[in-house]
Design an enzyme around this catalytic site. Structure first.
Site, PDB file in Angstrom:
ATOM      1  N   ASP A   1     -10.328  14.137  -1.998  1.00 31.25           N
ATOM      2  CA  ASP A   1      -9.902  12.812  -2.451  1.00 31.25           C
ATOM      3  C   ASP A   1     -10.215  12.655  -3.946  1.00 31.25           C
ATOM      4  O   ASP A   1      -9.339  12.417  -4.781  1.00 31.25           O
ATOM      5  CB  ASP A   1     -10.636  11.815  -1.537  1.00 31.25           C
ATOM      6  CG  ASP A   1     -10.811  10.411  -2.035  1.00 31.25           C
ATOM      7  OD1 ASP A   1     -10.583  10.149  -3.209  1.00 31.25           O
ATOM      8  OD2 ASP A   1     -11.228   9.540  -1.236  1.00 31.25           O
TER       9      ASP A   1
ATOM     10  N   LYS B   1      -7.536  -0.529  -6.929  1.00 26.93           N
ATOM     11  CA  LYS B   1      -8.382   0.339  -6.114  1.00 26.93           C
ATOM     12  C   LYS B   1      -8.479   1.706  -6.778  1.00 26.93           C
ATOM     13  O   LYS B   1      -7.933   1.937  -7.844  1.00 26.93           O
ATOM     14  CB  LYS B   1      -7.864   0.416  -4.676  1.00 26.93           C
ATOM     15  CG  LYS B   1      -7.863  -0.933  -4.011  1.00 26.93           C
ATOM     16  CD  LYS B   1      -8.872  -1.252  -2.921  1.00 26.93           C
ATOM     17  CE  LYS B   1     -10.045  -0.448  -2.620  1.00 26.93           C
ATOM     18  NZ  LYS B   1     -10.337  -0.486  -1.159  1.00 26.93           N
TER      19      LYS B   1
ATOM     20  N   CYS C   1      -4.885  12.059  -2.014  1.00 22.74           N
ATOM     21  CA  CYS C   1      -3.830  12.031  -0.987  1.00 22.74           C
ATOM     22  C   CYS C   1      -2.637  11.186  -1.440  1.00 22.74           C
ATOM     23  O   CYS C   1      -1.510  11.420  -1.007  1.00 22.74           O
ATOM     24  CB  CYS C   1      -4.355  11.559   0.362  1.00 22.74           C
ATOM     25  SG  CYS C   1      -4.904   9.853   0.417  1.00 22.74           S
ATOM     26  N   TYR C   2      -2.869  10.218  -2.355  1.00 22.84           N
ATOM     27  CA  TYR C   2      -1.745   9.404  -2.829  1.00 22.84           C
ATOM     28  C   TYR C   2      -0.835  10.196  -3.768  1.00 22.84           C
ATOM     29  O   TYR C   2       0.235   9.714  -4.149  1.00 22.84           O
ATOM     30  CB  TYR C   2      -2.241   8.124  -3.514  1.00 22.84           C
ATOM     31  CG  TYR C   2      -3.056   7.256  -2.571  1.00 22.84           C
ATOM     32  CD1 TYR C   2      -2.583   6.962  -1.302  1.00 22.84           C
ATOM     33  CD2 TYR C   2      -4.293   6.750  -2.945  1.00 22.84           C
ATOM     34  CE1 TYR C   2      -3.331   6.189  -0.426  1.00 22.84           C
ATOM     35  CE2 TYR C   2      -5.050   5.970  -2.074  1.00 22.84           C
ATOM     36  CZ  TYR C   2      -4.563   5.704  -0.818  1.00 22.84           C
ATOM     37  OH  TYR C   2      -5.296   4.948   0.054  1.00 22.84           O
TER      38      TYR C   2
ATOM     39  N   ASP D   1      -7.068   8.493  -5.532  1.00 24.91           N
ATOM     40  CA  ASP D   1      -7.352   9.342  -4.362  1.00 24.91           C
ATOM     41  C   ASP D   1      -6.266  10.423  -4.322  1.00 24.91           C
ATOM     42  O   ASP D   1      -5.070  10.115  -4.428  1.00 24.91           O
ATOM     43  CB  ASP D   1      -7.320   8.463  -3.093  1.00 24.91           C
ATOM     44  CG  ASP D   1      -7.590   9.247  -1.802  1.00 24.91           C
ATOM     45  OD1 ASP D   1      -7.418  10.480  -1.794  1.00 24.91           O
ATOM     46  OD2 ASP D   1      -7.965   8.602  -0.805  1.00 24.91           O
TER      47      ASP D   1
ATOM     48  N   ARG E   1      -3.329   1.202  -3.880  1.00 22.38           N
ATOM     49  CA  ARG E   1      -2.944  -0.205  -4.072  1.00 22.38           C
ATOM     50  C   ARG E   1      -3.632  -0.729  -5.324  1.00 22.38           C
ATOM     51  O   ARG E   1      -4.596  -0.118  -5.817  1.00 22.38           O
ATOM     52  CB  ARG E   1      -3.298  -1.052  -2.855  1.00 22.38           C
ATOM     53  CG  ARG E   1      -4.671  -0.795  -2.302  1.00 22.38           C
ATOM     54  CD  ARG E   1      -4.921  -1.605  -1.050  1.00 22.38           C
ATOM     55  NE  ARG E   1      -6.000  -1.020  -0.278  1.00 22.38           N
ATOM     56  CZ  ARG E   1      -6.811  -1.702   0.498  1.00 22.38           C
ATOM     57  NH1 ARG E   1      -6.691  -2.999   0.591  1.00 22.38           N
ATOM     58  NH2 ARG E   1      -7.746  -1.086   1.187  1.00 22.38           N
TER      59      ARG E   1
ATOM     60  N   ASP F   1     -11.292  18.413   3.068  1.00 25.26           N
ATOM     61  CA  ASP F   1     -10.809  18.275   4.449  1.00 25.26           C
ATOM     62  C   ASP F   1      -9.346  18.675   4.465  1.00 25.26           C
ATOM     63  O   ASP F   1      -8.703  18.809   3.416  1.00 25.26           O
ATOM     64  CB  ASP F   1     -11.035  16.842   4.990  1.00 25.26           C
ATOM     65  CG  ASP F   1     -10.271  15.803   4.189  1.00 25.26           C
ATOM     66  OD1 ASP F   1      -9.034  15.803   4.278  1.00 25.26           O
ATOM     67  OD2 ASP F   1     -10.900  15.000   3.464  1.00 25.26           O
TER      68      ASP F   1
ATOM     69  N   HIS G   1       0.846  -1.192   0.000  1.00 27.25           N
ATOM     70  CA  HIS G   1       0.000   0.000   0.000  1.00 27.25           C
ATOM     71  C   HIS G   1       0.885   1.246   0.000  1.00 27.25           C
ATOM     72  O   HIS G   1       1.911   1.275   0.685  1.00 27.25           O
ATOM     73  CB  HIS G   1      -0.913  -0.006   1.235  1.00 27.25           C
ATOM     74  CG  HIS G   1      -1.982   1.033   1.146  1.00 27.25           C
ATOM     75  ND1 HIS G   1      -1.739   2.359   1.384  1.00 27.25           N
ATOM     76  CD2 HIS G   1      -3.292   0.934   0.804  1.00 27.25           C
ATOM     77  CE1 HIS G   1      -2.869   3.047   1.202  1.00 27.25           C
ATOM     78  NE2 HIS G   1      -3.818   2.196   0.853  1.00 27.25           N
TER      79      HIS G   1
ATOM     80  N   HIS H   1      -6.689  15.973   3.028  1.00 29.83           N
ATOM     81  CA  HIS H   1      -6.546  15.940   1.571  1.00 29.83           C
ATOM     82  C   HIS H   1      -5.997  17.255   1.023  1.00 29.83           C
ATOM     83  O   HIS H   1      -5.284  17.250   0.017  1.00 29.83           O
ATOM     84  CB  HIS H   1      -7.871  15.545   0.899  1.00 29.83           C
ATOM     85  CG  HIS H   1      -8.151  14.075   1.054  1.00 29.83           C
ATOM     86  ND1 HIS H   1      -8.932  13.577   2.057  1.00 29.83           N
ATOM     87  CD2 HIS H   1      -7.689  13.003   0.356  1.00 29.83           C
ATOM     88  CE1 HIS H   1      -8.959  12.249   1.974  1.00 29.83           C
ATOM     89  NE2 HIS H   1      -8.211  11.878   0.943  1.00 29.83           N
TER      90      HIS H   1
HETATM   91  C1  LIG Z   1       2.985   9.148   8.731  1.00 30.41           C
HETATM   92  C2  LIG Z   1       1.740   8.410   8.626  1.00 30.41           C
HETATM   93  C3  LIG Z   1       0.994   8.117   9.864  1.00 30.41           C
HETATM   94  C4  LIG Z   1       1.346   8.000   7.395  1.00 30.41           C
HETATM   95  C5  LIG Z   1       0.093   7.367   7.043  1.00 30.41           C
HETATM   96  C6  LIG Z   1       0.270   6.547   5.790  1.00 30.41           C
HETATM   97  C7  LIG Z   1      -1.033   6.084   5.196  1.00 30.41           C
HETATM   98  C8  LIG Z   1      -1.818   7.037   4.363  1.00 30.41           C
HETATM   99  C9  LIG Z   1      -1.433   4.829   5.350  1.00 30.41           C
HETATM  100  C10 LIG Z   1      -2.669   4.327   4.708  1.00 30.41           C
HETATM  101  C11 LIG Z   1      -3.116   3.071   5.352  1.00 30.41           C
HETATM  102  C12 LIG Z   1      -4.203   2.300   4.576  1.00 30.41           C
HETATM  103  C13 LIG Z   1      -4.108   0.841   4.543  1.00 30.41           C
HETATM  104  C14 LIG Z   1      -5.174   2.914   3.953  1.00 30.41           C
HETATM  105  C15 LIG Z   1      -6.196   2.158   3.162  1.00 30.41           C
HETATM  106  O1  LIG Z   1      -7.326   2.796   3.261  1.00 30.41           O
HETATM  107  P1  LIG Z   1      -8.555   2.455   2.306  1.00 30.41           P
HETATM  108  O2  LIG Z   1      -8.766   0.987   2.192  1.00 30.41           O
HETATM  109  O3  LIG Z   1      -9.692   3.266   2.822  1.00 30.41           O
HETATM  110  O4  LIG Z   1      -8.088   3.120   0.962  1.00 30.41           O
HETATM  111  P2  LIG Z   1      -7.673   2.515  -0.464  1.00 30.41           P
HETATM  112  O5  LIG Z   1      -8.888   1.899  -1.061  1.00 30.41           O
HETATM  113  O6  LIG Z   1      -7.234   3.725  -1.216  1.00 30.41           O
HETATM  114  O7  LIG Z   1      -6.556   1.539  -0.234  1.00 30.41           O
HETATM  115 ZN   LIG Z   2      -7.241   9.970   0.615  1.00 28.01          ZN
END
Ligand SMILES: CC(C)=CCC/C(C)=C/CC/C(C)=C/COP(=O)(O)OP(=O)(O)O
Ligand SMILES: [Zn+2]
Length: 434
Positions: free
Chosen positions: A337, A279, A284-285, A282, A276, A344, A233, A347
């Protein structure tokens, strides 16, 4: 002078939704993916009707007003972030520094006093006053204080107790729990390495076995998972890689496999990144994934694997800028996002951080800008390891590296009171940093 025109469509070779459908069977995600692509197409067609030459604009003033207000007043919607208040300080302050908006000194001082109230009497920072210390708000608080960068801000941090806290969450296998009694994942190693390196309390003993533990998080996909053996991820991949960069051991990863994994996470249709495989995109990525490219570029150029003369990161920088500027901006300020989501501060911070990465190639020695739209869209550069502006990193290091590294006789999982008395500690060497 205007920057480069938008690459509308040239990146968008195919709709990803087709790739999400296996043998014609629809899944929840493939249905969502179609909606994302439909929303993007709708906005694009309106945009194209209005503009003959696409010049996406960063809504600076709106973002500034949204952020400024957030430093003093938060709506009821933020009640759920009552245990993440230092994060709100970091997200807002970092967004403001990217926009090159100065923080008035009275506000900066109020933030310092608030973060001081979040500091635990046993070290580290909690999500709010009176709560338990936790590595995530500790990372956010230290970053926020380094962005403020005043004597008052630096003095908030009790380094001796911070080291106690880091030891209290260290595990015998090299990993860290997020808080005493809490979960282990690679975010904690990054948060610990980040605050320890910025404040000059990093001792080799504190990170003993951590490097091998992080390396075990890289899986067959090429990216890193939260703990060894799970799905790769972007959030965890960034944390693990950046932690290894801080510890000087990023070459222990399979860097080529990591590169292949991360560049494959940029969406061909949307231009933004997914977290990942299979998916959704977003905003934030834009930082968690695209922020890996500067880390990889540096590591691979050291190994002679990339052209030093290369002028671009190895992702489509224009397409990412287009995703953020066209589809992630709320017209009233703040970023999101994806289309249809609410704005927010999280983001806003990570979309702007990713936009900055996509605009600036290189470092202070070799610097190449690629600004989509007008020159006024340009943000300040961000440091790809800490995600605060590079001058603020340099200033913090200069300040804290004048101070000695605290004596370190602590053990994994040890509470502060288990530490040898100060007089016993003081009989050892005064400074193990050199
Ligand atoms: C420094 C610090 C604390 C950093 C944080 C790093 C970070 C953003 C980790 C994400 C963890 C994670 C598995 C999200 C999946 O969310 P989801 O399943 O809602 O999203 P997805 O479908 O995009 O994977
Ligand atoms: Zn996000």
């Amino acid at each position: 002078m205007d920057g480069v025109p938008a690459p509308l469509r040239c990146f968008r070779e195919c709709h990803s939704a087709e790739m999400f459908v296996d043998d014609g069977v629809e899944t929840v995600t493939s249905v969502e993916q179609k909606k994302v692509e439909h929303n993007i197409e709708e906005v694009l067609s309106v945009y194209k009707q209005m503009h003959s030459l696409p010049q996406p604009t960063l809504l600076r003033e709106q973002h500034y007003q949204y952020l400024k207000k957030g430093l003093r007043h938060l709506s009821d919607a933020y009640e759920c972030l009552d245990a993440s208040r230092p994060w709100l300080c970091f997200w807002i302050l970092h967004s403001l520094e990217l926009l090159e908006e100065p923080i008035p000194s009275a506000i900066a001082s109020d933030v310092c006093q608030f973060l001081a109230r979040c500091q635990s009497p046993t070290g580290g920072f909690a999500g709010g006053p009176g709560q338990h210390a936790h590595l995530a708000p500790t990372y956010a608080a230290v970053n926020a204080l380094c962005i403020i960068g005043t004597e008052e801000a630096y003095n908030v941090i009790d380094r001796e107790k911070l080291l106690d806290f880091l030891w209290s969450v260290k595990q015998p296998d090299g990993s860290f729990v997020m808080h005493i009694g809490g979960e282990v994942d690679v975010r904690s190693a990054y948060c610990a390495a980040s605050v320890a390196s910025l404040t000059n309390i990093l001792t080799p003993k504190l990170f003993e076995d951590t490097i091998n533990w992080i390396v075990r998080c890289q899986n067959w996909e090429g990216g890193l998972s939260g703990v060894p053996g799970l799905e790769a991820h972007g959030g965890y991949t960034f944390c693990g890689t950046a932690a290894l960069v801080i510890l000087g051991k990023e070459h222990m990863l399979d860097l080529k496999a990591l590169m292949r994994w991360v560049v494959s996470r940029q969406m061909r249709f949307e231009g933004g990144f997914q977290g990942r495989c299979n998916k959704l995109v977003d905003g934030c990525y834009s930082f968690w994934q695209a922020g890996l490219l500067p880390l990889l570029h540096r590591a691979l150029s050291r190994e002679g694997e990339t052209e030093l003369s290369q002028q671009r990161w190895m992702f489509e920088q224009q397409a990412l800028q287009e995703y953020i500027l066209l589809f992630c901006q709320n017209p009233a300020g703040g970023l999101v996002d994806k289309l249809g989501k609410s704005r927010d501060f999280y983001h806003t911070c990570y979309c702007l951080s990713g936009l900055s990465i996509a605009q600036h190639f290189g470092n202070t020695d070799l610097h190449q800008e690629l600004i989509l739209g007008k020159e006024e869209n340009k943000l300040a550069p961000t440091h790809p390891v800490y995600n605060i502006c590079p001058e603020k990193v340099a200033q913090a290091l200069e300040y804290f590296y004048r101070l000695p590294v605290p004596e370190d006789h602590r053990q994994p999982g040890a509470a502060a009171e288990d530490r040898p008395s100060d007089s016993a500690a003081a009989s050892g060497s005064a400074d193990c940093h050199t």
